[in-house]
Design an enzyme around this catalytic site. Sequence first.
Site, PDB file in Angstrom:
ATOM      1  N   CYS A   1       0.813  -1.219   0.000  1.00 14.74           N
ATOM      2  CA  CYS A   1       0.000   0.000   0.000  1.00 14.74           C
ATOM      3  C   CYS A   1       0.843   1.265   0.000  1.00 14.74           C
ATOM      4  O   CYS A   1       0.690   2.134  -0.845  1.00 14.74           O
ATOM      5  CB  CYS A   1      -0.904  -0.020   1.226  1.00 14.74           C
ATOM      6  SG  CYS A   1      -1.828   1.492   1.475  1.00 14.74           S
TER       7      CYS A   1
ATOM      8  N   CYS B   1      -1.641   1.747  -3.028  1.00 10.46           N
ATOM      9  CA  CYS B   1      -2.588   2.844  -2.794  1.00 10.46           C
ATOM     10  C   CYS B   1      -1.994   4.254  -2.786  1.00 10.46           C
ATOM     11  O   CYS B   1      -2.538   5.154  -3.427  1.00 10.46           O
ATOM     12  CB  CYS B   1      -3.291   2.699  -1.445  1.00 10.46           C
ATOM     13  SG  CYS B   1      -3.528   1.031  -0.856  1.00 10.46           S
TER      14      CYS B   1
ATOM     15  N   LYS C   1      -0.166   5.399  -6.084  1.00 10.83           N
ATOM     16  CA  LYS C   1      -1.218   5.354  -7.098  1.00 10.83           C
ATOM     17  C   LYS C   1      -2.116   6.564  -7.011  1.00 10.83           C
ATOM     18  O   LYS C   1      -2.432   7.238  -7.986  1.00 10.83           O
ATOM     19  CB  LYS C   1      -2.011   4.044  -6.901  1.00 10.83           C
ATOM     20  CG  LYS C   1      -3.219   3.838  -7.773  1.00 10.83           C
ATOM     21  CD  LYS C   1      -4.533   4.309  -7.158  1.00 10.83           C
ATOM     22  CE  LYS C   1      -4.998   3.624  -5.905  1.00 10.83           C
ATOM     23  NZ  LYS C   1      -5.610   2.320  -6.154  1.00 10.83           N
TER      24      LYS C   1
ATOM     25  N   TYR D   1      -8.059  -3.578 -11.756  1.00 12.38           N
ATOM     26  CA  TYR D   1      -8.084  -2.166 -11.391  1.00 12.38           C
ATOM     27  C   TYR D   1      -6.672  -1.591 -11.445  1.00 12.38           C
ATOM     28  O   TYR D   1      -6.493  -0.416 -11.748  1.00 12.38           O
ATOM     29  CB  TYR D   1      -8.768  -1.931 -10.030  1.00 12.38           C
ATOM     30  CG  TYR D   1      -8.031  -2.438  -8.820  1.00 12.38           C
ATOM     31  CD1 TYR D   1      -8.414  -3.623  -8.195  1.00 12.38           C
ATOM     32  CD2 TYR D   1      -6.963  -1.717  -8.283  1.00 12.38           C
ATOM     33  CE1 TYR D   1      -7.744  -4.087  -7.083  1.00 12.38           C
ATOM     34  CE2 TYR D   1      -6.287  -2.176  -7.170  1.00 12.38           C
ATOM     35  CZ  TYR D   1      -6.679  -3.366  -6.570  1.00 12.38           C
ATOM     36  OH  TYR D   1      -6.016  -3.827  -5.471  1.00 12.38           O
TER      37      TYR D   1
ATOM     38  N   ALA E   1      -4.411  -2.279 -13.699  1.00 12.73           N
ATOM     39  CA  ALA E   1      -4.188  -1.918 -15.099  1.00 12.73           C
ATOM     40  C   ALA E   1      -4.925  -0.639 -15.466  1.00 12.73           C
ATOM     41  O   ALA E   1      -4.360   0.273 -16.075  1.00 12.73           O
ATOM     42  CB  ALA E   1      -4.642  -3.060 -16.003  1.00 12.73           C
TER      43      ALA E   1
END
Lengths: 426, 489
Positions: free
Chosen positions: B59, B64, B67, B200, B202
């Site tokens: 994460c 997360c 991202k 998700y 990708a």
Amino acid sequence: MHQAALLGSAVKDAQKYGWQIPQPVSHDWATLAESVQNYVKSLNWGHRVQLQDRKVKYMNMKGSLVDDHTVRCLSSRGKEMTVTARNILIATGGRPKYPTHVPGALEFGISSDDLFWLKETPGKTLVVGASYVGLECAGFLTGIGLEATVMVRSIALRGFDQQMSRLVTDYMQGYGTRFCWDCVPKKVEKLPSGLLQVTWTDSRTGQDHQDTFNSVLWAVGRAPETGTLNLQQVGVELDGDTRKVMVADDERTSVPNIYAIGDIAQGRPELTPTAIHAGKLLARRLAGLSSQLMDYSNVPTTVFTPLEYGCVGLSEEEAERRYGKDKVEVYHAFYKPLEFTVAERELRQCYIKVVCERDGDQKVVGLHFTGPNAGEVTQGFALSLRCGLSYAQLRDSVGIHPTCAEELTKIYITKRSGLDATVTGC
Amino acid sequence: QQLLGDKSEVYDYDLIVIGGGSGGLACSKEAANLGKKVMVLDYVVPTPKGTTWGLGGTCVNVGCIPKKLMHQTALMGTALQDARKFGWEFSEQVSHNWETMKTAVNNYIGSLNWGYRVSLRDKNVNYVNSYAEFVEPHKIKATNRRGKETFHTAAKFVLATGERPRYLGIPGDKEYCITSDDLFSLPYCPGKTLVIGASYVALECGGFLAGLGLDVTIMVRSILLRGFDQDMANRAGDHMETHGVKFLRKFVPVKVEELEAGTPGRLKVTAKSTETDEIFEGEYNTVLIAVGRDACTEKIGLDQAGVKVNPKNGKIPVNDEEQTNIPHIYAIGDILEGKWELTPVAIQAGKLLARRLYAGASLKCDYVNVPTTVFTPLEYGSCGHPEERAVELYGQENLEVYHSLFWPLEYTVPNRDNNRCYAKIICNKLDDNRVIGFHYLGPNAGEVTQGFGAAMKCGVTKEQLDNTIGIHPTCAEIFTTMEVTKRSG
């Protein structure tokens, strides 16, 4: 216009994220005003089309009561007619108040009614009043690069949780909005240059001060348009202080077939969605399709200041008043929106507070959030409150990561404990 | 210090947690808070490209956090265009610098890594940057980066080793392609990119790369966002396509060859259609593989401890108390069979597990009605069942689906994406019209969805939704005035 201000911040932040924007960056009021005004006009048109589609007769005329079943209609050109109706609904709303005791207020000042329709920039603006109207306007004016000052007689956001109100104004001060606390305007004069000279009194010192502005925006409250409706003569009772229409739980006034909803009705929240919902439910009751009354409790709202503030339910003060300080548990946290970190923005006022009953299930009675997208965050939680949300259920909810809203599912520090409420890390 | 454990055995630790990610750290900190002696081992095996990272797990380092920051950067690109319509004036010559963004993102992640180390130290959790493997049921071997081995015993263990991206098993994949493990710290701009996959990961990566101005193609074998509501998935995909992301549907890659080395270089991808004989050849600077993730359970000596692993997917079956078939060994996070691969779920499971083990608590992790958000350019938030699943479980006739397109106010002035945003709720007619599925496609989907997730935990019904007043003007308020049913047509 708040969105325009937010985009201005985004333009600044974007550079920290690698966007290369050649300087200078400036803002043009005329472009913004035209875009906004065009959009609003499209909505006006949309409303007219909708009324037409539903076969509602729309008359652009000023109405007033003749008797409990008769309405007098007056056009702008002076043409008059009367119509009769089984039921009459008064939904005339409110208009900004002018402090008519301040010389020059009416001649030289503007209100929110004017601000959004100005063709030219308001320039350096004095906003008198610290209601949400005043703060929101001063906020976006600052955000688009104008010098804005808020003049506050005593407190900001009266009626709202005062701790949250302070966080909102603290953020605005860091953002660049100036505040004149404990000041009242004395007079407004126009100088030969065209600038407005405002004289005000600092009520702490008793001293008078002066400064010049391009615009003075009065945001000192709104008053109902009951004066010209001829209500009292027909028997519709008004509240002694506010001059708003007195209504019962079913929106009925003191005259059985006359109703009132929205900002004009005494004791109701001055919010669009409550007016809409009350209107729909009333129509259904009048059509005999339902007996459901409007529930005005736990109505959520959001103040769209530069740091937005969303809330639902009771303020901390109100909860303590109702239940007693001993019977209230307040959970709170200062948190850091992820998008502010790389942008290196001020984080000290991003805060969450959940006010609960101390005993039993610890039912949530109030929820407060300052941060980006406060309205979006608050809406679902308002629904949860309606479902009887308890602190345990809140903590049991799994967060969506990474968001600001998830911090609400993680709060555990109570005010009572005195511990530092700053959230650390992931 | 030697401590007494089960069966009068003497162990080094009360608890050893293998894996310092979202689940592992939450569990170890909570156990330490409860007075236990805890060790956490975290070790990142470098990617084929040599990428590695610090403490915190997927994460924080390669999931997360980076991202969302890169997605945010892409959204800002759109904000810059919108800003002009709101009166902001600046040069048309706006461009994006990858290195500036990457550095800012990595610096922030570095601060989080540091924060975790301090936090563990403060709580007296012994953190070791070593690779752990079981050698006996109560003993692990820890190997550090220099190959030095140490041994440690514990009364209980928690496996929280997470996952790593899967490769395709085709020529050139490990040599020339990257994965999400590499993308977020790539020292150079990826350039023209082919994303292989429709998870998700990708779509999110393809989405933000396109938002930064790069030429992006996504190669999809069959459907988008498997497991998610397909109508919502396709709407999210359509939005991406409208905004310039190219989709190559029903193709699988066959080989990747290097035409020119460089940072980035030039790669040639050959793919074949899943339906016809058609062969596709394309040239890209970067190929990003995002076809799924595999649990890190293969090489940690689980056979030595007797822990049962699903041979098909490497995942670990557990009971509703996160216990494996071996009573003193537990597992949490992405490696669990049949559970959500989400940070907040791992954190929740880790904390509750520690409390059950050491504080006499009985509360179990509730995996029902977990809200999630896919951070595609047009974000998708959901909680509860996809429509297909609801129909499967309850039957179409027992469901009422309300839906509405909407146009966020912030899109009106810039005049974009009219009638793209979409809201849908699925209600169970047999149970008081209880909301069993919530779906939102629009801006700030995470912020919108969170509160509705809490409401679903409270068992919200359509009536309660209808009686809730909207906050105006927001996107979320659409859910308080949903009247049109799919059934009505």
